[in-house]
Design a protein around this motif. Structure first.
Motif, PDB file in Angstrom:
ATOM      1  N   GLN B  23       0.992  -1.130  -0.025  1.00  0.00           N
ATOM      2  CA  GLN B  23      -0.092  -0.043   0.022  1.00  0.00           C
ATOM      3  C   GLN B  23       0.751   1.239   0.122  1.00  0.00           C
ATOM      4  OE1 GLN B  23      -3.271   0.523   3.039  1.00  0.00           O
ATOM      5  NE2 GLN B  23      -3.110   2.609   2.424  1.00  0.00           N
ATOM      6  N   GLU B  24       2.011   1.223   0.644  1.00  0.00           N
ATOM      7  CA  GLU B  24       2.810   2.436   0.899  1.00  0.00           C
ATOM      8  C   GLU B  24       3.323   2.737  -0.631  1.00  0.00           C
ATOM      9  OE1 GLU B  24       5.986   2.227   3.532  1.00  0.00           O
ATOM     10  OE2 GLU B  24       7.076   4.032   2.406  1.00  0.00           O
ATOM     11  N   ALA B  25       3.686   1.847  -1.480  1.00  0.00           N
ATOM     12  CA  ALA B  25       3.959   1.813  -2.874  1.00  0.00           C
ATOM     13  C   ALA B  25       2.999   2.442  -3.769  1.00  0.00           C
ATOM     14  CB  ALA B  25       4.620   0.615  -3.601  1.00  0.00           C
ATOM     15  N   PHE B  26       1.711   2.071  -3.372  1.00  0.00           N
ATOM     16  CA  PHE B  26       0.532   2.668  -4.196  1.00  0.00           C
ATOM     17  C   PHE B  26       0.437   3.934  -3.839  1.00  0.00           C
ATOM     18  CE2 PHE B  26      -3.973   3.542  -4.536  1.00  0.00           C
ATOM     19  CZ  PHE B  26      -4.196   3.295  -6.166  1.00  0.00           C
ATOM     20  N   GLU B  27       0.672   4.444  -2.442  1.00  0.00           N
ATOM     21  CA  GLU B  27       0.290   5.766  -2.163  1.00  0.00           C
ATOM     22  C   GLU B  27       1.409   6.787  -2.835  1.00  0.00           C
ATOM     23  OE1 GLU B  27      -1.000   6.630   1.739  1.00  0.00           O
ATOM     24  OE2 GLU B  27      -1.829   4.461   1.932  1.00  0.00           O
ATOM     25  N   ARG B  28       2.646   6.154  -2.987  1.00  0.00           N
ATOM     26  CA  ARG B  28       3.633   6.887  -3.559  1.00  0.00           C
ATOM     27  C   ARG B  28       3.542   7.174  -5.116  1.00  0.00           C
ATOM     28  NH1 ARG B  28       9.173   4.384  -2.036  1.00  0.00           N
ATOM     29  NH2 ARG B  28       9.860   5.595  -3.398  1.00  0.00           N
ATOM     30  N   LEU B  29       2.748   6.071  -5.801  1.00  0.00           N
ATOM     31  CA  LEU B  29       2.585   6.291  -6.914  1.00  0.00           C
ATOM     32  C   LEU B  29       1.431   7.183  -7.170  1.00  0.00           C
ATOM     33  CD1 LEU B  29       3.039   4.721  -9.738  1.00  0.00           C
ATOM     34  CD2 LEU B  29       1.227   3.300  -9.277  1.00  0.00           C
ATOM     35  N   VAL B  30       0.461   7.228  -6.222  1.00  0.00           N
ATOM     36  CA  VAL B  30      -0.717   8.237  -6.194  1.00  0.00           C
ATOM     37  C   VAL B  30      -0.105   9.459  -6.211  1.00  0.00           C
ATOM     38  CG1 VAL B  30      -2.501   9.300  -5.038  1.00  0.00           C
ATOM     39  CG2 VAL B  30      -2.579   6.824  -5.507  1.00  0.00           C
ATOM     40  N   ARG B  31       0.986  10.129  -5.329  1.00  0.00           N
ATOM     41  CA  ARG B  31       1.349  11.228  -5.364  1.00  0.00           C
ATOM     42  C   ARG B  31       1.978  11.760  -6.389  1.00  0.00           C
ATOM     43  NH1 ARG B  31       2.166  12.674   0.848  1.00  0.00           N
ATOM     44  NH2 ARG B  31       0.398  11.489   1.672  1.00  0.00           N
ATOM     45  N   ILE B  32       2.447  10.915  -7.477  1.00  0.00           N
ATOM     46  CA  ILE B  32       3.157  11.524  -8.615  1.00  0.00           C
ATOM     47  C   ILE B  32       2.193  12.127  -9.388  1.00  0.00           C
ATOM     48  CG2 ILE B  32       4.341  10.600 -10.801  1.00  0.00           C
ATOM     49  CD1 ILE B  32       5.541   8.363  -9.297  1.00  0.00           C
ATOM     50  N   TYR B  33       0.814  11.851  -9.175  1.00  0.00           N
ATOM     51  CA  TYR B  33      -0.319  12.216 -10.513  1.00  0.00           C
ATOM     52  C   TYR B  33      -1.428  12.723  -9.871  1.00  0.00           C
ATOM     53  CZ  TYR B  33       2.305   9.261 -13.779  1.00  0.00           C
ATOM     54  OH  TYR B  33       3.179   8.464 -14.628  1.00  0.00           O
ATOM     55  N   ASP B  34      -1.445  12.588  -8.306  1.00  0.00           N
ATOM     56  CA  ASP B  34      -2.775  13.120  -7.958  1.00  0.00           C
ATOM     57  C   ASP B  34      -3.036  14.533  -7.799  1.00  0.00           C
ATOM     58  OD1 ASP B  34      -1.002  13.819  -5.789  1.00  0.00           O
ATOM     59  OD2 ASP B  34      -2.485  12.951  -4.182  1.00  0.00           O
ATOM     60  N   ARG B  35      -2.165  15.301  -7.883  1.00  0.00           N
ATOM     61  CA  ARG B  35      -2.324  16.862  -8.123  1.00  0.00           C
ATOM     62  C   ARG B  35      -2.913  17.073  -9.446  1.00  0.00           C
ATOM     63  NH1 ARG B  35      -0.978  21.701  -5.652  1.00  0.00           N
ATOM     64  NH2 ARG B  35       0.305  20.600  -4.141  1.00  0.00           N
ATOM     65  N   SER B  36      -2.540  16.662 -10.379  1.00  0.00           N
ATOM     66  CA  SER B  36      -3.102  16.993 -11.595  1.00  0.00           C
ATOM     67  C   SER B  36      -4.407  16.248 -11.934  1.00  0.00           C
ATOM     68  CB  SER B  36      -2.167  16.509 -12.974  1.00  0.00           C
ATOM     69  OG  SER B  36      -1.841  15.138 -12.792  1.00  0.00           O
ATOM     70  N   VAL B  37      -4.707  15.271 -11.276  1.00  0.00           N
ATOM     71  CA  VAL B  37      -5.959  14.472 -11.351  1.00  0.00           C
ATOM     72  C   VAL B  37      -7.002  15.362 -10.660  1.00  0.00           C
ATOM     73  CG1 VAL B  37      -7.487  12.637 -10.373  1.00  0.00           C
ATOM     74  CG2 VAL B  37      -5.043  11.924 -11.374  1.00  0.00           C
ATOM     75  N   LEU B  38      -6.683  15.785  -9.716  1.00  0.00           N
ATOM     76  CA  LEU B  38      -7.504  16.834  -8.700  1.00  0.00           C
ATOM     77  C   LEU B  38      -7.775  18.101  -9.332  1.00  0.00           C
ATOM     78  CD1 LEU B  38      -9.088  16.983  -6.018  1.00  0.00           C
ATOM     79  CD2 LEU B  38      -6.937  18.014  -4.791  1.00  0.00           C
ATOM     80  N   ARG B  39      -6.571  18.726 -10.034  1.00  0.00           N
ATOM     81  CA  ARG B  39      -6.816  19.930 -10.648  1.00  0.00           C
ATOM     82  C   ARG B  39      -7.678  19.575 -12.010  1.00  0.00           C
ATOM     83  NH1 ARG B  39      -1.889  20.262 -12.830  1.00  0.00           N
ATOM     84  NH2 ARG B  39      -0.970  21.299 -11.070  1.00  0.00           N
ATOM     85  N   LEU B  40      -7.615  18.599 -12.793  1.00  0.00           N
ATOM     86  CA  LEU B  40      -8.474  18.335 -13.716  1.00  0.00           C
ATOM     87  C   LEU B  40     -10.032  18.353 -13.251  1.00  0.00           C
ATOM     88  CD1 LEU B  40      -9.212  17.276 -16.775  1.00  0.00           C
ATOM     89  CD2 LEU B  40      -8.633  15.012 -15.769  1.00  0.00           C
ATOM     90  N   ALA B  41     -10.154  17.434 -12.049  1.00  0.00           N
ATOM     91  CA  ALA B  41     -11.596  17.662 -11.528  1.00  0.00           C
ATOM     92  C   ALA B  41     -12.101  18.796 -11.439  1.00  0.00           C
ATOM     93  CB  ALA B  41     -11.483  16.351 -10.492  1.00  0.00           C
ATOM     94  N   LEU B  42     -11.073  19.552 -10.480  1.00  0.00           N
ATOM     95  CA  LEU B  42     -11.640  20.716 -10.166  1.00  0.00           C
ATOM     96  C   LEU B  42     -12.010  21.850 -11.072  1.00  0.00           C
ATOM     97  CD1 LEU B  42     -11.875  22.342  -7.170  1.00  0.00           C
ATOM     98  CD2 LEU B  42      -9.640  22.956  -7.660  1.00  0.00           C
ATOM     99  N   ASN B  43     -11.166  21.951 -12.033  1.00  0.00           N
ATOM    100  CA  ASN B  43     -11.393  22.824 -13.278  1.00  0.00           C
ATOM    101  C   ASN B  43     -12.603  22.333 -14.036  1.00  0.00           C
ATOM    102  OD1 ASN B  43      -9.541  25.132 -13.555  1.00  0.00           O
ATOM    103  ND2 ASN B  43      -8.028  23.475 -12.878  1.00  0.00           N
ATOM    104  N   LEU B  44     -12.865  20.836 -14.048  1.00  0.00           N
ATOM    105  CA  LEU B  44     -13.852  20.518 -15.024  1.00  0.00           C
ATOM    106  C   LEU B  44     -15.203  20.790 -14.315  1.00  0.00           C
ATOM    107  CD1 LEU B  44     -13.836  19.184 -17.762  1.00  0.00           C
ATOM    108  CD2 LEU B  44     -13.732  16.965 -16.501  1.00  0.00           C
ATOM    109  N   LEU B  45     -15.352  20.425 -13.042  1.00  0.00           N
ATOM    110  CA  LEU B  45     -16.521  20.473 -12.529  1.00  0.00           C
ATOM    111  C   LEU B  45     -16.947  21.646 -11.715  1.00  0.00           C
ATOM    112  CD1 LEU B  45     -15.978  16.664 -11.236  1.00  0.00           C
ATOM    113  CD2 LEU B  45     -17.614  17.273 -13.008  1.00  0.00           C
ATOM    114  N   ARG B  46     -15.816  22.396 -11.204  1.00  0.00           N
ATOM    115  CA  ARG B  46     -15.978  23.532 -10.689  1.00  0.00           C
ATOM    116  C   ARG B  46     -16.483  23.449  -9.338  1.00  0.00           C
ATOM    117  NH1 ARG B  46     -13.112  28.106 -12.694  1.00  0.00           N
ATOM    118  NH2 ARG B  46     -12.110  27.087 -14.299  1.00  0.00           N
ATOM    119  N   SER B  47     -16.529  22.445  -8.579  1.00  0.00           N
ATOM    120  CA  SER B  47     -16.943  22.038  -7.310  1.00  0.00           C
ATOM    121  C   SER B  47     -15.988  21.309  -6.472  1.00  0.00           C
ATOM    122  CB  SER B  47     -18.200  21.259  -7.263  1.00  0.00           C
ATOM    123  OG  SER B  47     -18.455  20.490  -6.233  1.00  0.00           O
TER     124      SER B  47
END
Lengths: 303, 197
Positions: B23-47
């Motif tokens: 799980q630790e490896a998975f969470e490190r993998l998530v941290r490589i991409y999660d800001r851009s995933v969140l940015r995409l969702a935030l800009n797209l859904l504006r919520s």
């Protein structure tokens, strides 16, 4: 490149999606054509305006997402873990040696614990799990397709408490989460699950408390939505009137106007709307207020 | 970095470890991409609430399906395919439910219904602030007039900076189709904002 092609290519040009040759041809054309140059300037303005609307997630938002994901993953791992461990252990030992006595023991144990378990009502099972839980430790609530509710509680050892929303211990946790959970999203989900139970006295009291005191306007709007069927009750109307005059959020004030108008008790409402119109700064709320007074055939001011 | 797959050595090691259940490896993998995933969702859904839900749904899906991910594929593309699917589902649900957007339009311009999202900078000039809000409302209206697919292509190109070829791949389509979609989207935006330009 003629003007028509240039106009169609402007957006691709600004996105860097044209080939080098096409870019050069477009620039050459714009150097010699004032109208296309102007169109390119406008396209740049559009891009700049859109750039300004870009939202960047805050560090808090990202950290909150990471925490919740980590928690959900741990929860999923724990749910899978015991089954995988059992399978791994069984697979290491020749089946014939352990399987028959193990199966016999398992049947005995199943009978024994099964009888104890089925003697309890679902509400009691949930109540046992729900004792002594602090609302601040509730991490998420979610309905499942069978109509039960799952509530994740963060503690040294997290556990899932499952039950129907109308079971007393589950309802107590949902009410506590709706009032006190730190995460506004969690408060909204809890309110959503309580929505159909606003007729119950303690649920109604909790909703009224949230609608007046919750710091997050999204949560207050959700509580208002849940109170909608009770909008004719005097106690609810009194709270709606207070919201109308005091709530800081225009969305909440508009929702309060809508709920009050639906009840057709217009005499008291006219004075209230006139008072609101007198002091309201937000032009959208003023507009809604004026429209409501016109619908009620009332004057906009007091004389 | 493996040029053929776009997966770096460290990233490949993290994926392998996460596939084995670390799980630790998975969470490190998530941290490589999660800001851009969140940015995409935030800009797209504006919520913010929807963006948080998309974040959770995306990475839980990635976690559930990671064992079937093949290391000779591009992880970034695979992840973005998942997040774009989740986001398009959200946009479609919103259209069906005709939900009010997180941003609320008033006579003074656009206001955030949840008071959580920042307004563009006004820098103390009331006239500019008003114009900004009116422009913001116009942009919001224009974005809502796009189909979920147009919205997604526009978002990925304008705010995420992805190439049209990649966008075509993500959406199971072609570069040409993505180009047409972007063209239609910008045309609608231009028409909706003609008074401001």
């Amino acid at each position: 490149m003629n003007c028509e092609v240039v106009r169609k290519s402007l957006c691709l040009f600004l996105y860097g999606e044209l080939s080098l040759e096409e870019e050069q041809a477009l620039q050459d054309h714009c150097d010699s054509c004032a109208e296309c140059r102007q169109a390119l300037d406008k396209e740049r303005l559009l891009h700049a305006a859109l750039d300004e609307r870009a939202l960047e997630p805050s560090a808090d938002l990202l950290a909150g997402c990471r925490r919740e994901l980590s928690l959900r993953l741990k929860l999923a791992a724990r749910q899978q873990g015991w089954w995988q461990r059992l399978r791994a252990r069984v697979s290491m030992v020749p089946a014939a040696i352990v399987l028959r006595p193990a199966a016999a023991m398992a049947l005995l144990a199943l009978g024994f614990f099964g009888a104890r378990w089925t003697n309890q009502t679902p509400a009691r099972r949930a109540a046992e799990g729900a004792t002594e839980i602090q609302p601040a430790h509730i991490r998420f609530v979610e309905p499942d397709p069978s109509g039960r509710v799952r509530i994740a509680v963060e503690e040294t050892r997290q556990r899932i408490i499952s039950g129907r929303p109308d079971e007393e211990p589950i309802q107590r946790l949902l009410l506590a989460a709706a009032r006190e959970a730190a995460d506004p999203g969690l408060r909204v989900e809890s309110l959503d699950l309580l929505r159909g139970r606003a007729q119950q006295d303690h649920v109604r009291r909790a909703l009224l408390e949230v609608v007046e005191n919750d710091p997050n306007p999204g949560v207050r709007l959700k509580a208002l939505e849940a109170l909608k069927p009770l909008a004719s009750q005097p106690e609810v109307r009194a709270v709606l009137a207070r919201l109308l005059l005091k709530d800081q959020n225009p969305g909440v004030r508009i929702q309060a106007i809508d709920l009050l108008i639906e009840q057709h008790q217009h005499e008291a409402l006219v004075g209230l709307l006139q008072e609101l119109l007198n002091k309201e700064d937000n032009s959208y709320v003023r507009l809604r207020c004026q429209r409501a007074l016109q619908e009620l055939n009332a004057s906009l001011g007091t004389f | 970095m493996d040029a053929a797959t776009g997966v770096g050595f460290e990233e490949a090691a993290l994926i392998r470890a996460a596939q084995r259940g670390d799980q630790e490896a998975f969470e490190r993998l998530v941290r490589i991409y999660d800001r851009s995933v969140l940015r995409l969702a935030l800009n797209l859904l504006r919520s913010m609430e929807d963006a948080q839900e998309v974040y959770q749904e995306t990475f839980l899906r990635v976690h559930r399906n990671l064992r079937s991910f093949r290391l000779d594929s591009n992880f970034h593309t695979w992840l973005y395919r998942i997040v774009t699917n989740v986001c398009v589902d959200y946009l479609r649900k919103r259209k069906v439910r005709r939900e009010e957007p997180a941003l609320m339009e008033t006579n003074e311009g656009v206001r955030d219904r949840l008071e959580g999202l920042p307004e563009p900078r006004a820098q103390g000039d009331p006239q500019r602030a008003l114009l900004n809000r009116q422009l913001g409302a116009g942009i919001q209206r224009a974005l809502q007039s796009l189909t979920p697919r147009e919205r997604m292509v526009f978002e990925l190109r304008h705010y995420q900076g992805l190439r049209l070829r990649t966008i075509g791949e993500l959406l199971g389509s072609t570069e040409e189709a993505a180009k047409t979609c972007l063209f239609r989207a910008t045309q609608k935006m231009r028409a909706a904002l003609v008074d401001f330009l």
